[in-house]
Design an enzyme around this catalytic site. Structure first.
Site, PDB file in Angstrom:
ATOM      1  N   GLU A   1       0.857  -1.200   0.000  1.00  0.00           N
ATOM      2  CA  GLU A   1       0.000   0.000   0.000  1.00  0.00           C
ATOM      3  C   GLU A   1       0.880   1.233   0.000  1.00  0.00           C
ATOM      4  O   GLU A   1       2.104   1.160   0.035  1.00  0.00           O
ATOM      5  CB  GLU A   1      -0.876   0.009   1.264  1.00  0.00           C
ATOM      6  CG  GLU A   1      -2.378  -0.196   0.996  1.00  0.00           C
ATOM      7  CD  GLU A   1      -3.100   1.075   0.549  1.00  0.00           C
ATOM      8  OE1 GLU A   1      -2.448   2.046   0.136  1.00  0.00           O
ATOM      9  OE2 GLU A   1      -4.343   1.089   0.613  1.00  0.00           O
TER      10      GLU A   1
ATOM     11  N   ASN B   1      -9.520   5.450   2.951  1.00  0.00           N
ATOM     12  CA  ASN B   1      -8.360   5.383   2.072  1.00  0.00           C
ATOM     13  C   ASN B   1      -8.154   6.708   1.360  1.00  0.00           C
ATOM     14  O   ASN B   1      -9.060   7.520   1.242  1.00  0.00           O
ATOM     15  CB  ASN B   1      -8.515   4.246   1.054  1.00  0.00           C
ATOM     16  CG  ASN B   1      -7.896   2.947   1.549  1.00  0.00           C
ATOM     17  OD1 ASN B   1      -6.697   2.881   1.787  1.00  0.00           O
ATOM     18  ND2 ASN B   1      -8.723   1.931   1.727  1.00  0.00           N
TER      19      ASN B   1
ATOM     20  N   ASP C   1      -9.655   2.480  -3.461  1.00  0.00           N
ATOM     21  CA  ASP C   1      -8.596   2.327  -2.471  1.00  0.00           C
ATOM     22  C   ASP C   1      -7.669   3.537  -2.579  1.00  0.00           C
ATOM     23  O   ASP C   1      -8.125   4.668  -2.616  1.00  0.00           O
ATOM     24  CB  ASP C   1      -7.890   0.984  -2.703  1.00  0.00           C
ATOM     25  CG  ASP C   1      -7.254   0.417  -1.447  1.00  0.00           C
ATOM     26  OD1 ASP C   1      -6.766   1.200  -0.616  1.00  0.00           O
ATOM     27  OD2 ASP C   1      -7.207  -0.818  -1.302  1.00  0.00           O
TER      28      ASP C   1
END
Length: 292
Positions: A20, A155, A203
């Site tokens: 991420e 997010n 996301d």
């Protein structure tokens, strides 16, 4: 709307469970593997087939980092239950741990600095309890403020170049919100910018130099590009189901995408690697946290 079928290459090999937080910092890509608390860097030149280099490792989940202005190798991080300053050895100085006393077990998730040098980071429940997530803003004096609550999996966020508009995703709800901010960083207005109805979850995200929003769509194996008015004008298809964050190079040429193998069984192909897709779009490097 065009579908981009250019092949995805590998920017950094790896088997990251929950890669991420892809950010362009000092001429190279940095990203995290959230649940193992690790920060990595990958070479800034053409894609290397090799693995990324581990920069530091925490004993708590590491959601995302941003560089600290004027202090190379130092980071501000969304980690564990709060916000911390990290030195090059991974030592933590906690600014606040607002998620210590929540009604369900929660952790910090994605985070980024705005163009004014403030660090924004969201939280989520480990079991994705609805409404347990919040968005926090860390000001240059180190104070941490809860700006939004009642979200589920926070997010992003991502900011326009002047810092007046913030996009933030509530991934579980399939929604991207668009918020207008005042100079102090408080939300003046929050509106629904995009709603995903096909089961995908927005996301990690970034805003390119043309003001368009790019977001990874977890569960659908795509990246979406939205115009400032919310129109979806491009869908990039990826060979993996769980892209998690996106990063555009300042010079253009590549869209970099972190991916996750979390929850996948059997042969999961390229899931867990950092992918690269050719593109003409560009975005500024990651903004730094400005400490006073």
């Amino acid at each position: 709307m065009h579908h981009d079928h250019s092949p995805a290459g590998i920017w950094a090999q790896g088997d990251y469970e929950l890669g991420e937080g892809a950010r362009w910092v000092d001429g190279r890509l940095v990203f995290v593997d959230i649940l193992t608390g690790r920060l990595f860097e990958a070479p800034g030149s053409a894609p290397s087939s090799g693995p990324a280099r581990e920069l530091l490792r925490l004993d708590v989940p590491l959601g995302a980092v941003a560089p600290v202005q004027g202090r190379p190798g130092h980071w501000i991080a969304a980690a564990g239950t709060g916000i911390a300053l990290l030195d090059p050895d991974g030592r933590t100085e906690w600014l606040a741990r607002p998620e210590d006393h929540t009604r369900v077990h929660t952790r910090m998730n994605d985070g980024v600095c705005d163009p004014h040098g403030r660090f924004w980071a969201g939280s989520m429940a480990y079991d994705a309890t609805p409404g347990a997530g919040s968005l926090y803003r860390t000001d240059p004096d180190g104070s941490v403020h809860r700006v939004l609550d009642g979200l589920t999996i926070v997010n992003g966020p991502a900011f326009t170049a002047d810092g007046s508009t913030m996009y933030v995703a509530d991934s579980a709800a399939g929604v991207i919100h668009r918020c207008t901010l005042d100079r102090a960083g408080d939300v003046l207005e929050k509106a629904e910018f995009a709603l995903l109805t096909n089961g995908g979850s927005p996301d990690g995200m970034t805003v390119d130099t043309d003001g368009r929003l790019w977001t990874a769509i977890w569960g659908r194996g795509t990246v979406h590009r939205y115009e400032p008015d919310g129109t979806l004008t491009a869908t990039v298809r990826l060979p993996v189901p769980q892209p998690t964050s996106v990063c555009l190079l300042p010079t253009g040429g590549s869209l970099l995408v972190t991916t996750a193998r979390h929850g996948l069984t059997g042969d999961h192909g390229l899931s867990g690697a950092v992918l690269s897709v050719p593109t003409d779009a560009a975005a500024p490097p990651a903004a730094a946290y400005t400490m006073h």
